[in-house]
Structures are given as structure tokens and as C-alpha cells.
Design a protein around this motif. Structure first.
Motif, short mmCIF file in Angstrom:
data_model
loop_
_atom_site.label_atom_id
_atom_site.label_comp_id
_atom_site.label_asym_id
_atom_site.label_seq_id
_atom_site.Cartn_x
_atom_site.Cartn_y
_atom_site.Cartn_z
N THR A 49 -19.78 25.10 -7.73
CA THR A 49 -20.56 23.86 -7.68
C THR A 49 -22.03 24.20 -7.44
O THR A 49 -22.36 25.32 -7.02
CB THR A 49 -20.04 22.95 -6.55
N GLY A 84 -16.96 14.70 0.91
CA GLY A 84 -16.37 15.88 0.25
C GLY A 84 -17.24 17.11 0.35
O GLY A 84 -17.72 17.62 -0.66
N GLU A 114 -13.85 14.18 4.85
CA GLU A 114 -13.13 15.27 4.19
C GLU A 114 -11.63 15.08 4.39
O GLU A 114 -11.17 14.92 5.51
CB GLU A 114 -13.57 16.61 4.79
N ASN A 151 -21.88 15.27 -3.54
CA ASN A 151 -21.99 16.09 -4.75
C ASN A 151 -20.59 16.46 -5.22
O ASN A 151 -19.82 17.05 -4.44
CB ASN A 151 -22.79 17.37 -4.45
N1 SAH Z 1 -19.42 18.85 -2.41
C1 SAH Z 1 -18.84 20.18 -2.46
C2 SAH Z 1 -17.35 20.19 -2.86
C3 SAH Z 1 -16.94 19.40 -4.05
S1 SAH Z 1 -15.18 19.47 -4.34
C4 SAH Z 1 -19.69 21.07 -3.33
O1 SAH Z 1 -20.55 20.54 -4.02
O2 SAH Z 1 -19.48 22.27 -3.33
C5 SAH Z 1 -14.59 17.93 -3.70
C6 SAH Z 1 -14.57 17.80 -2.20
O3 SAH Z 1 -14.08 16.48 -1.90
C7 SAH Z 1 -13.65 18.76 -1.45
O4 SAH Z 1 -14.25 19.04 -0.19
C8 SAH Z 1 -12.39 17.93 -1.29
O5 SAH Z 1 -11.51 18.39 -0.30
C9 SAH Z 1 -12.97 16.57 -0.99
N2 SAH Z 1 -12.09 15.43 -1.31
C10 SAH Z 1 -11.38 15.25 -2.44
N3 SAH Z 1 -10.73 14.06 -2.42
C11 SAH Z 1 -11.05 13.48 -1.23
C12 SAH Z 1 -10.71 12.24 -0.63
N4 SAH Z 1 -9.90 11.39 -1.22
N5 SAH Z 1 -11.23 11.96 0.59
C13 SAH Z 1 -12.08 12.84 1.21
N6 SAH Z 1 -12.42 14.03 0.68
C14 SAH Z 1 -11.93 14.36 -0.52
#
Ligand code: SAH
Length: 353
Positions: A49, A84, A114, A151
């Protein structure tokens, strides 16, 4: 028992499942979910990412949020939230980049939304000097000024898929052919949430609807409208969904979303019209390509300054990272940004209304 076996048994007893339920199980099943078990990010993970590509991404986001905080009179207590947060890299970069903004980090209460316990553990390590707090329900976002970043969060929320059939819609489902998981279609039915899509679709078109998007963004927009603040949402997608964008990625390559549930990342493009519609009373910016947003915030000057200290392979990888984040043929165009602010408030730097 593998997640595949669990899902097959469930489909045998209850019938075909919605794509959104399949996606939710693959990503967040309490024992077999992708985010439950794996450390998916970084060059050793399945995908990379923006914050994992370069610290410059978090630095630009941090400066935009800190300037928005100054523009709102620098409230002395506020929520600095992330949806996330992955490995916590973006939040760590934001906090480092804003150290020079007097009072900002001291006034910030860090709140992380998260779902994955495993990733909460990684975030706790990355952010150990900042005492973050985790929330499981978005309603638990504190009632105070809120500055928020998301993001590649909304693309991980499960989508339902529908195929147009006359004035109705057939929902795409995951069912069985023998012992194999296969896609099929449910019966044609009216879908009240899709009425507005009868105008711009034809028979056979597939569209996606993310039921979890509006409830989450609605609460964020509520906090901002009532207490002030600003949100930045960065994701890949476009205005109005059209076509199947469900995508599975493993080891940096696309794979069949039904092949090995729980072992690949599953995402769908984000419908920016749906994001904008969920902003309630708040004002939103234009949907802006990530490359344009980062250039306006000065990423090229920052890249030059950092490159002075680099040489050889480190310099080459730094130049490649800058290009990857901003170039229209890389992430610069595919990824879009919108800002959300309280009515009458200034838009975030890097964006326009
Ligand atoms: N923002 C980070 C990771 C993106 S991946 C970056 O840019 O590197 C998506 C993220 O959202 C992960 O941390 C995942 O565990 C979280 N996530 C996914 N579905 C979710 C939900 N329903 N509620 C809360 N967090 C979630």
C-alpha cells in the motif's frame, strides 16, 4: 477444517451465499480470515500500500491534516483517527511529520478502528510511544473534533453484486457445482437501494453496492459536522460502480477469488458517489487523483530534499517510489482522494470543493 470446507458445508445446509457474506468470511473469519491470520502488507506480503511504498505518503497526509487543524483554531483536544490502519505505518509517519507543528501531537488522541486482532498487535508495536486506543464499533468515535484518515479501508468492505434484469436485479451468489465454489445468480427482484441505477444501466450490466460504507462514513461525517475536523479518504475506484471489480491478490498477483478462501486479499473498487452520498451535512471535495493531491502538497520538493542524502540502490528505489505514488500510469490516477469537512469550513490543503 479449512475455510473452504466450512463455507461448502454452510452452502450445503443454507444455500448459496451473497458475495458480501463470502467476502466477509474470507477477510475477517475469526480463525481463518485473511486479516485475522496474515501480515499481508509490504514487499514480503501479498500487496503493497502507499504508506508501505514511501514515508512521503504519510508525510503529505500529516501536513494536510495538521494544516486543517490549524485552520480550525488548533483545538486543544481532538481525535486523530484512522480506519483500517494496517501495520500502523501511515499513522507513525503522520505523527513523525507533524512533530514540528506546535501542540498538534500533544492534543491528539489516537483512535484506531481495526477489526483484526493480529493487526492490532502490529499497530500496538509500531505506535508504542503514542498510546493509541482501538475501537470495534464506529459509534465509539469520541464526541470531539475529529481528524481522520482512511487509506485502502473502504475497498476492504464487502460488496454485494447485482446483475440488471429488466427493472429488477439478480444478486450474484457463491454456490456449489459438485465440490467446487462457483458464482451463480439469484432470482430477479426489485432493489430499492438501486433505483437510481435503473437510469444508467442496461440489461446484463453488473453493479456493486457496499452496505457497510454509509454506516461508517455517516458516523465520521456526523462527528465532523457537530464538532469540527476533517477526513481524508484515499482509495481506488471511481464515480459510480459499473462492472465486476471483485479482485483477489496473493503474492502480488491476481488470483481466482473462489480458489482458496481466506488466503488471498479480496477487494472491490470504491464507489465515490456512494462515499459522497454518505457525507450527510458535511461538505466534500472534488474526487481528486492521488498524484494531483500529492503534487499539490509538495511531494516533489520533499522527494528532492530526501534524495540529497541517498545514493546507489537507495536513491533508485526512492525515485521509483515517488513515481509509483504519483505517476498517472501507476497509482497516481487509479487512486482517488476526497476530503470531508464541516459545512462552511475550509477544505483540506491539496483538495478543492
Ligand atoms: N491503511 C493500511 C491498510 C489497508 S488494508 C495501509 O494503507 O497500509 C485494510 C485495513 O482495514 C486492514 O488493517 C484491515 O484489517 C482493516 N479492516 C478491514 N475490514 C475492516 C472492518 N470491517 N472494520 C475495521 N477494520 C477493517
Amino acid at each position: 477444517m479449512s475455510l473452504r470446507d466450512i463455507l461448502i458445508a454452510q452452502i450445503r445446509s443454507e444455500g448459496p451465499m451473497r458475495v458480501s457474506d463470502y467476502m466477509a468470511a474470507c477477510l475477517l473469519h475469526p480463525t481463518h480470515g485473511y486479516y485475522t491470520n496474515r501480515a499481508p502488507f509490504g514487499s514480503a506480503g501479498d500487496f503493497v500500500t502507499a504508506p508501505e511504498i514511501s514515508q512521503m505518503f504519510g508525510e503529505m497526509i500529516g501536513l494536510s491534516l495538521a494544516q486543517a487543524w490549524l485552520d480550525r483554531g488548533a483545538p486543544d483536544t481532538f481525535t486523530l483517527a484512522e480506519l483500517g490502519p494496517g501495520r500502523g505505518t501511515l499513522m507513525a509517519d503522520i505523527l513523525r511529520a507533524t512533530r514540528g507543528v506546535p501542540g498538534f501531537t500533544e492534543a491528539a488522541q489516537i483512535v484506531l478502528y481495526e477489526a483484526s486482532q493480529a493487526l492490532r498487535g502490529v499497530q500496538a508495536e509500531t505506535l508504542s510511544h503514542h498510546r493509541p486506543r482501538w475501537i470495534s464499533k464506529i459509534e465509539d468515535l469520541p464526541e470531539q473534533p475529529t481528524f481522520l484518515i482512511a487509506n485502502e479501508f473502504f475497498d476492504a468492505l464487502p460488496v454485494r453484486q447485482f446483475v440488471r434484469d429488466g427493472d429488477g436485479w439478480r444478486e450474484r451468489q457463491v454456490g456449489l457445482a459438485g465440490d467446487d465454489l462457483v458464482f451463480g445468480l439469484g432470482p430477479a427482484q426489485p432493489q430499492p437501494v438501486l433505483v437510481h441505477r435503473l437510469d444508467d444501466t442496461r440489461d446484463g450490466d453488473l453493479i456493486e453496492h457496499c452496505p457497510g460504507l454509509a454506516p461508517v462514513l455517516g458516523i465520521v461525517a456526523d462527528r465532523i459536522a457537530r464538532h469540527g475536523g476533517a477526513a481524508l479518504i484515499v482509495d481506488y475506484g471511481d464515480w459510480r460502480s459499473l462492472g465486476d471489480t471483485l479482485q483477489a491478490v496473493r503474492d502480488h498477483d491476481a488470483t481466482d477469488p473462489l480458489a482458496t478462501p481466506g488466503t488471498a486479499d479480496l477487494t472491490a473498487h470504491v464507489d465515490f458517489e456512494a462515499l459522497v452520498s454518505a457525507c450527510g451535512q458535511c461538505t466534500h471535495s472534488r474526487v481528486t487523483p492521488q498524484g494531483v493531491f500529492l503534487e499539490r502538497l509538495g511531494i516533489t520538493a520533499r522527494a528532492r530534499a530526501l534524495s540529497d542524502r541517498l545514493s546507489g540502490p537507495a536513491l533508485e528505489s526512492h525515485i521509483a517510489a515517488h513515481r509509483r505514488l504519483t505517476h498517472p500510469q501507476e497509482m497516481g490516477n487509479l487512486f482517488k482522494v476526497i476530503g470531508v469537512v464541516a459545512p462552511e469550513d475550509a477544505m483540506l490543503p491539496g483538495l478543492e470543493t
